[in-house]
Design an enzyme around this catalytic site. Sequence first.
Site, PDB file in Angstrom:
ATOM      1  N   SER A 147      -0.228  20.180 -50.404  1.00  0.00           N
ATOM      2  CA  SER A 147      -0.436  19.457 -51.655  1.00  0.00           C
ATOM      3  C   SER A 147       0.824  19.599 -52.489  1.00  0.00           C
ATOM      4  CB  SER A 147      -1.628  20.060 -52.417  1.00  0.00           C
ATOM      5  OG  SER A 147      -1.687  19.597 -53.752  1.00  0.00           O
ATOM      6  N   TYR A 160      -6.266  27.529 -56.122  1.00  0.00           N
ATOM      7  CA  TYR A 160      -5.885  26.441 -55.213  1.00  0.00           C
ATOM      8  C   TYR A 160      -4.368  26.380 -55.066  1.00  0.00           C
ATOM      9  CZ  TYR A 160      -5.433  21.597 -53.517  1.00  0.00           C
ATOM     10  OH  TYR A 160      -5.119  20.473 -52.805  1.00  0.00           O
TER      11      TYR A 160
END
Length: 264
Positions: A147, A160
């Site tokens: 990501s 995350y």
Amino acid sequence: MTQQAVSLFTALAGRHAVVTGGGSGIGAAIATTLAAQGARVTVLGRRLEALQAVVAAHPGAMQAVAADITDAAQVDAAFAQARAQFGAIDILVNNAGQAHSAPFAKTDLALWQQMLDVNLTGTFVCTQAALGDMLTARWGRIVNVASTAGLVGYAYVAAYVAAKHGVIGLTKALALEVAKKGITVNAVCPGYTETEILRESIANVVAKTGRSEEDARAEFAKGNPQGRIVQPQEVADTVAWLCLPGSAAIHGQSIAVCGGEVMA
């Protein structure tokens, strides 16, 4: 049809690809794109019904295998099942992931551990399960779907972000180990992409702030200089390119697919 187009449809013929989190969104797009290039594709995830829906559209080219990627025993059994039908694993796409938000002070140990387990440990476990086949064949492609959160920091998703930074670190370390063994290891780093995770994030913003869905979506899109949300197929095309035989020199890289939000 040109010769180049014909060769693209068969570029991965005979190769067995495993795509985790393959039942929806980016994972389903990746699986479909690899199958279109001739690969036999195992879609792996926890929700067998969703996986079977993807497979149904590609009879003979795909199979569905259910497993929780955070459970090493389940992963080993799932990969053995995948091999029984399609043979040794040549390509692994670690796509499965989760994203949950919370202010750092309210991020409890359970949420922290869940983000690490799914996004980082799951990638580690699946890579260990597949790597032996690639070392034996002296050919392989490992693509970790990370990501832009693995390249920069974002507020309210500390767990995350930490997990995705870990995925990128793992990518670089393994790339150095296998550089001379015919295997490439890369990461693809999408920005905000039209997926179930994004839709949940938008719904969360709407519920907590009272803003409209349109306003919430625009807030996510504005960080992209192109002013839009990335589409799953755009991520899938990048992953598929990294799996091609001609991409052998692309190694240890973290490629952002984000409309210029992150620039190297």
